[in-house]
Design an enzyme around this catalytic site. Structure first.
Site, PDB file in Angstrom:
ATOM      1  N   SER A 192      17.217 -29.566  41.081  1.00 16.93           N
ATOM      2  CA  SER A 192      18.135 -29.984  39.158  1.00 16.93           C
ATOM      3  C   SER A 192      17.955 -31.172  38.804  1.00 16.93           C
ATOM      4  CB  SER A 192      19.259 -30.768  40.405  1.00 16.93           C
ATOM      5  OG  SER A 192      19.617 -29.263  40.591  1.00 16.93           O
ATOM      6  N   HIS A 235      14.049 -24.481  36.733  1.00 15.78           N
ATOM      7  CA  HIS A 235      15.787 -24.942  37.089  1.00 15.78           C
ATOM      8  C   HIS A 235      16.584 -23.401  37.236  1.00 15.78           C
ATOM      9  CE1 HIS A 235      18.786 -27.713  36.458  1.00 15.78           C
ATOM     10  NE2 HIS A 235      19.098 -27.214  37.131  1.00 15.78           N
ATOM     11  N   GLU A 283      15.289 -23.297  33.407  1.00 18.48           N
ATOM     12  CA  GLU A 283      14.735 -24.482  32.122  1.00 18.48           C
ATOM     13  C   GLU A 283      13.514 -24.153  33.012  1.00 18.48           C
ATOM     14  OE1 GLU A 283      16.165 -28.223  33.384  1.00 18.48           O
ATOM     15  OE2 GLU A 283      16.595 -29.069  31.221  1.00 18.48           O
ATOM     16  N   ASN A 288      21.129 -30.933  32.777  1.00 21.18           N
ATOM     17  CA  ASN A 288      21.717 -31.954  33.837  1.00 21.18           C
ATOM     18  C   ASN A 288      21.460 -33.476  32.858  1.00 21.18           C
ATOM     19  OD1 ASN A 288      22.558 -30.189  35.504  1.00 21.18           O
ATOM     20  ND2 ASN A 288      21.263 -30.374  37.263  1.00 21.18           N
TER      21      ASN A 288
HETATM   22  N1  CAA Z   1      28.247 -15.385  42.038  1.00 19.77           N
HETATM   23  C1  CAA Z   1      28.119 -13.764  41.453  1.00 19.77           C
HETATM   24  N2  CAA Z   1      28.296 -13.561  40.366  1.00 19.77           N
HETATM   25  C2  CAA Z   1      29.756 -14.214  39.872  1.00 19.77           C
HETATM   26  C3  CAA Z   1      30.252 -15.262  40.270  1.00 19.77           C
HETATM   27  C4  CAA Z   1      29.130 -15.758  41.785  1.00 19.77           C
HETATM   28  N3  CAA Z   1      29.244 -17.435  42.102  1.00 19.77           N
HETATM   29  N4  CAA Z   1      31.034 -16.351  40.250  1.00 19.77           N
HETATM   30  C5  CAA Z   1      31.901 -15.249  38.936  1.00 19.77           C
HETATM   31  N5  CAA Z   1      30.785 -13.870  39.296  1.00 19.77           N
HETATM   32  C6  CAA Z   1      31.149 -12.871  38.379  1.00 19.77           C
HETATM   33  C7  CAA Z   1      32.485 -12.568  39.181  1.00 19.77           C
HETATM   34  O1  CAA Z   1      32.207 -11.432  40.252  1.00 19.77           O
HETATM   35  C8  CAA Z   1      32.858 -11.176  37.564  1.00 19.77           C
HETATM   36  O2  CAA Z   1      31.755 -10.107  37.954  1.00 19.77           O
HETATM   37  P1  CAA Z   1      32.852  -8.882  37.534  1.00 19.77           P
HETATM   38  O3  CAA Z   1      32.562  -8.464  36.689  1.00 19.77           O
HETATM   39  O4  CAA Z   1      31.972  -8.134  39.018  1.00 19.77           O
HETATM   40  O5  CAA Z   1      33.790  -9.080  37.831  1.00 19.77           O
HETATM   41  C9  CAA Z   1      32.229 -12.595  36.358  1.00 19.77           C
HETATM   42  O6  CAA Z   1      31.326 -13.148  36.727  1.00 19.77           O
HETATM   43  C10 CAA Z   1      32.939 -12.746  35.711  1.00 19.77           C
HETATM   44  O7  CAA Z   1      33.955 -13.681  36.187  1.00 19.77           O
HETATM   45  P2  CAA Z   1      35.320 -14.304  36.333  1.00 19.77           P
HETATM   46  O8  CAA Z   1      36.109 -12.590  36.199  1.00 19.77           O
HETATM   47  O9  CAA Z   1      35.635 -14.515  37.973  1.00 19.77           O
HETATM   48  O10 CAA Z   1      35.403 -15.242  35.856  1.00 19.77           O
HETATM   49  P3  CAA Z   1      34.793 -15.687  34.485  1.00 19.77           P
HETATM   50  O11 CAA Z   1      35.112 -15.000  33.537  1.00 19.77           O
HETATM   51  O12 CAA Z   1      35.601 -17.382  34.241  1.00 19.77           O
HETATM   52  O13 CAA Z   1      33.415 -16.275  34.774  1.00 19.77           O
HETATM   53  C11 CAA Z   1      31.781 -17.496  35.311  1.00 19.77           C
HETATM   54  C12 CAA Z   1      32.731 -17.337  35.830  1.00 19.77           C
HETATM   55  C13 CAA Z   1      30.087 -17.138  35.073  1.00 19.77           C
HETATM   56  C14 CAA Z   1      30.996 -19.029  36.377  1.00 19.77           C
HETATM   57  C15 CAA Z   1      32.154 -18.657  34.194  1.00 19.77           C
HETATM   58  O14 CAA Z   1      33.213 -19.450  34.151  1.00 19.77           O
HETATM   59  C16 CAA Z   1      31.412 -19.510  34.020  1.00 19.77           C
HETATM   60  O15 CAA Z   1      30.346 -19.514  33.089  1.00 19.77           O
HETATM   61  N6  CAA Z   1      30.994 -20.967  34.441  1.00 19.77           N
HETATM   62  C17 CAA Z   1      30.513 -22.302  33.470  1.00 19.77           C
HETATM   63  C18 CAA Z   1      28.879 -21.997  34.800  1.00 19.77           C
HETATM   64  C19 CAA Z   1      28.253 -22.867  34.365  1.00 19.77           C
HETATM   65  O16 CAA Z   1      28.003 -24.049  33.351  1.00 19.77           O
HETATM   66  N7  CAA Z   1      27.249 -23.070  35.741  1.00 19.77           N
HETATM   67  C20 CAA Z   1      25.882 -24.007  35.238  1.00 19.77           C
HETATM   68  C21 CAA Z   1      26.311 -25.041  36.609  1.00 19.77           C
HETATM   69  S1  CAA Z   1      25.307 -26.667  36.048  1.00 19.77           S
HETATM   70  C22 CAA Z   1      24.119 -26.193  37.292  1.00 19.77           C
HETATM   71  O17 CAA Z   1      23.679 -24.482  37.120  1.00 19.77           O
HETATM   72  C23 CAA Z   1      22.248 -26.441  36.555  1.00 19.77           C
HETATM   73  C24 CAA Z   1      22.458 -27.485  38.209  1.00 19.77           C
HETATM   74  O18 CAA Z   1      21.460 -28.239  38.556  1.00 19.77           O
HETATM   75  C25 CAA Z   1      23.496 -28.188  38.871  1.00 19.77           C
HETATM   76  P1  NAD Z   2      23.307 -25.045  49.366  1.00 20.26           P
HETATM   77  O1  NAD Z   2      23.709 -26.380  49.695  1.00 20.26           O
HETATM   78  O2  NAD Z   2      23.928 -24.020  48.883  1.00 20.26           O
HETATM   79  O3  NAD Z   2      21.976 -24.071  49.808  1.00 20.26           O
HETATM   80  C1  NAD Z   2      20.721 -25.206  50.564  1.00 20.26           C
HETATM   81  C2  NAD Z   2      20.118 -24.474  51.565  1.00 20.26           C
HETATM   82  O4  NAD Z   2      19.235 -24.834  51.778  1.00 20.26           O
HETATM   83  C3  NAD Z   2      21.178 -24.770  52.277  1.00 20.26           C
HETATM   84  O5  NAD Z   2      21.331 -23.162  53.106  1.00 20.26           O
HETATM   85  C4  NAD Z   2      20.034 -25.490  54.078  1.00 20.26           C
HETATM   86  O6  NAD Z   2      20.513 -24.633  55.025  1.00 20.26           O
HETATM   87  C5  NAD Z   2      18.690 -25.388  53.264  1.00 20.26           C
HETATM   88  N1  NAD Z   2      17.827 -26.291  53.496  1.00 20.26           N
HETATM   89  C6  NAD Z   2      17.848 -27.227  53.448  1.00 20.26           C
HETATM   90  N2  NAD Z   2      16.964 -27.985  54.035  1.00 20.26           N
HETATM   91  C7  NAD Z   2      15.604 -26.832  54.020  1.00 20.26           C
HETATM   92  C8  NAD Z   2      14.618 -26.711  54.780  1.00 20.26           C
HETATM   93  N3  NAD Z   2      14.058 -28.271  55.086  1.00 20.26           N
HETATM   94  N4  NAD Z   2      14.321 -25.511  54.831  1.00 20.26           N
HETATM   95  C9  NAD Z   2      14.705 -24.250  54.428  1.00 20.26           C
HETATM   96  N5  NAD Z   2      16.033 -24.298  53.820  1.00 20.26           N
HETATM   97  C10 NAD Z   2      16.843 -25.811  53.657  1.00 20.26           C
HETATM   98  O7  NAD Z   2      21.826 -25.908  47.185  1.00 20.26           O
HETATM   99  P2  NAD Z   2      22.185 -24.697  46.382  1.00 20.26           P
HETATM  100  O8  NAD Z   2      23.162 -25.684  45.500  1.00 20.26           O
HETATM  101  O9  NAD Z   2      22.104 -23.858  46.297  1.00 20.26           O
HETATM  102  O10 NAD Z   2      21.110 -25.923  45.606  1.00 20.26           O
HETATM  103  C11 NAD Z   2      19.913 -25.591  45.864  1.00 20.26           C
HETATM  104  C12 NAD Z   2      18.880 -26.705  44.625  1.00 20.26           C
HETATM  105  O11 NAD Z   2      19.532 -26.022  43.676  1.00 20.26           O
HETATM  106  C13 NAD Z   2      18.828 -27.906  45.137  1.00 20.26           C
HETATM  107  O12 NAD Z   2      18.465 -28.383  44.631  1.00 20.26           O
HETATM  108  C14 NAD Z   2      19.659 -28.284  43.598  1.00 20.26           C
HETATM  109  O13 NAD Z   2      19.987 -29.243  42.963  1.00 20.26           O
HETATM  110  C15 NAD Z   2      19.265 -27.206  43.201  1.00 20.26           C
HETATM  111  N6  NAD Z   2      20.440 -26.518  42.173  1.00 20.26           N
HETATM  112  C16 NAD Z   2      22.019 -26.159  42.129  1.00 20.26           C
HETATM  113  C17 NAD Z   2      23.011 -25.880  41.154  1.00 20.26           C
HETATM  114  C18 NAD Z   2      23.894 -25.829  41.535  1.00 20.26           C
HETATM  115  O14 NAD Z   2      24.559 -25.604  40.906  1.00 20.26           O
HETATM  116  N7  NAD Z   2      24.067 -26.084  42.515  1.00 20.26           N
HETATM  117  C19 NAD Z   2      22.453 -25.508  39.515  1.00 20.26           C
HETATM  118  C20 NAD Z   2      20.927 -25.224  39.694  1.00 20.26           C
HETATM  119  C21 NAD Z   2      19.688 -26.051  40.955  1.00 20.26           C
END
Ligand code: CAA
Ligand code: NAD
Length: 288
Positions: free
Chosen positions: A118, A139, A151, A189
């Site tokens: 990330s 990503h 990304e 991010n």
């Molecule tokens: N995995 C797979 N499918 C999922 C899910 C998950 N974790 N969560 C929800 N869904 C599915 C549901 O099953 C549902 O499908 P169905 O038609 O079968 O019911 C569908 O998505 C819609 O879900 P909900 O009706 O429960 O809820 P919603 O309409 O609010 O949608 C959401 C859920 C898609 C997660 C929506 O809330 C959303 O887009 N949220 C924002 C997500 C976002 O911003 N993601 C980026 C995070 S940052 C990142 O990823 C980068 C990083 O490095 C941190």
């Molecule tokens: P998570 O905690 O759900 O899963 C991580 C998994 O990696 C765990 O099952 C752990 O046992 C395993 N693991 C740790 N060390 C390991 C190793 N040495 N060998 C094999 N497996 C190992 O985390 P996540 O949310 O799936 O995130 C995983 C990566 O994806 C991170 O780099 C995170 O920044 C990135 N990411 C996360 C998100 C998010 O929204 N969570 C979105 C985009 C990218």
């Protein structure tokens, strides 16, 4: 064309990547550190595929074909056949570089390594291998099967050929891509996490309840989820680690992680995946 994909880390991101790849016709070897974690990853994929069948999005035959393309193993050596490996383990640089060093000795010299990091430097991770030209950031966004974006991050040594294979793979997986240069937090991010971190400051300062902060951002700025529920979905540990990379990498105090975020992580409140973050969740990740 990628025929066998290795995915390391069977958590929420790795399992999601493995699922969409298997659905796209690619053979997948999914690996984690224990048999139990591998099994849990596979069970989660099966549940989501079953739901897609119930919803009429895929046929039972397509589900069964996808499951048949998935193999799980805790033995990293079994990834020796992979022509492309995506790493999705914990957001810690030492863990990722140690893993890539091992993979470098296991996989063929043509195999491309991608990190789903990330925030961490793709160039530095690439330097821990002997294949900086075949190393890239890929990503995915959470939840992987739903979110449209990948990304792509080009490290200093990433070759044009590696970029082209990665863009083709993302397209095969049904994703749109953006191309970003290597810098802490890349583009998405760098923007998203400071917003989440600021929401935690607003909560810490007692300016509003978690529910009101989230409702404000949902109804006031048309986001599907408020920043605190989104942080719970991402994982508070992951949010903290990303903020640390931004803070250290960019050297600006505006990226300092909110102390309340750190306190929650210290307490083991990781969000949805641990049952408690800013909100409480049941075993299936549903809000209580
Ligand atoms: N995995 C797979 N499918 C999922 C899910 C998950 N974790 N969560 C929800 N869904 C599915 C549901 O099953 C549902 O499908 P169905 O038609 O079968 O019911 C569908 O998505 C819609 O879900 P909900 O009706 O429960 O809820 P919603 O309409 O609010 O949608 C959401 C859920 C898609 C997660 C929506 O809330 C959303 O887009 N949220 C924002 C997500 C976002 O911003 N993601 C980026 C995070 S940052 C990142 O990823 C980068 C990083 O490095 C941190
Ligand atoms: P998570 O905690 O759900 O899963 C991580 C998994 O990696 C765990 O099952 C752990 O046992 C395993 N693991 C740790 N060390 C390991 C190793 N040495 N060998 C094999 N497996 C190992 O985390 P996540 O949310 O799936 O995130 C995983 C990566 O994806 C991170 O780099 C995170 O920044 C990135 N990411 C996360 C998100 C998010 O929204 N969570 C979105 C985009 C990218």
């Amino acid at each position: 064309m990628v025929e066998t994909l290795g995915v390391v880390g069977a958590g929420q991101m790795g399992a999601g990547i493995a699922q969409i790849a298997a659905q796209a016709g690619i053979n997948v070897i999914l690996s984690d550190v224990s048999d139990d974690l591998c099994r849990r990853g596979l069970d989660g994929i099966r549940r989501l595929l079953d739901r897609s069948v119930e919803r009429g999005r895929i046929t039972p035959a397509l589900r069964d074909a996808a499951v048949a393309r998935l193999r799980v193993t805790m033995r990293l050596e079994e990834l020796s056949d992979a022509d492309f490996v995506i790493e999705a383990i914990v957001e810690r640089e030492e863990a990722k570089t140690a893993l890539f060093r091992r993979l470098d000795g296991i996989c063929g010299t043509d195999t491309i390594f991608a990190s789903n990091t990330s925030s961490i430097s793709v160039t530095r991770m690439a330097a821990s291998t002997r294949r900086a030209d075949r190393f890239i950031g890929m990503h995915f966004m959470n939840p992987v099967p739903i979110m449209k974006l990948v990304e792509i991050i080009r490290g200093l040594g990433t070759s044009d050929a590696t970029l082209a294979v990665t863009q083709d793979l993302a397209a095969l997986l049904g994703k749109e891509t953006i191309l970003v240069q290597d810098s802490p937090g890349f583009a998405v991010n760098r923007v998203l996490l400071p917003m989440i971190n600021e929401a935690v400051f607003v909560l810490q300062e007692g300016l509003a309840t978690a529910e009101d902060i989230d409702t404000g951002m949902k109804l006031g700025t048309n986001q599907p989820m408020g920043p605190l529920e989104l942080a719970d979905l991402v994982g508070l540990d992951t949010c903290l680690y990303i903020m640390e990379v931004l803070h250290q990498g960019l050297g600006d105090s505006k990226y300092r992680p909110c102390p309340l975020l750190r306190k929650y992580v210290d307490a083991g409140y990781f969000g949805q995946k641990s049952g408690r973050g800013f909100y409480l969740y049941d075993e299936r990740g549903k809000r209580r």
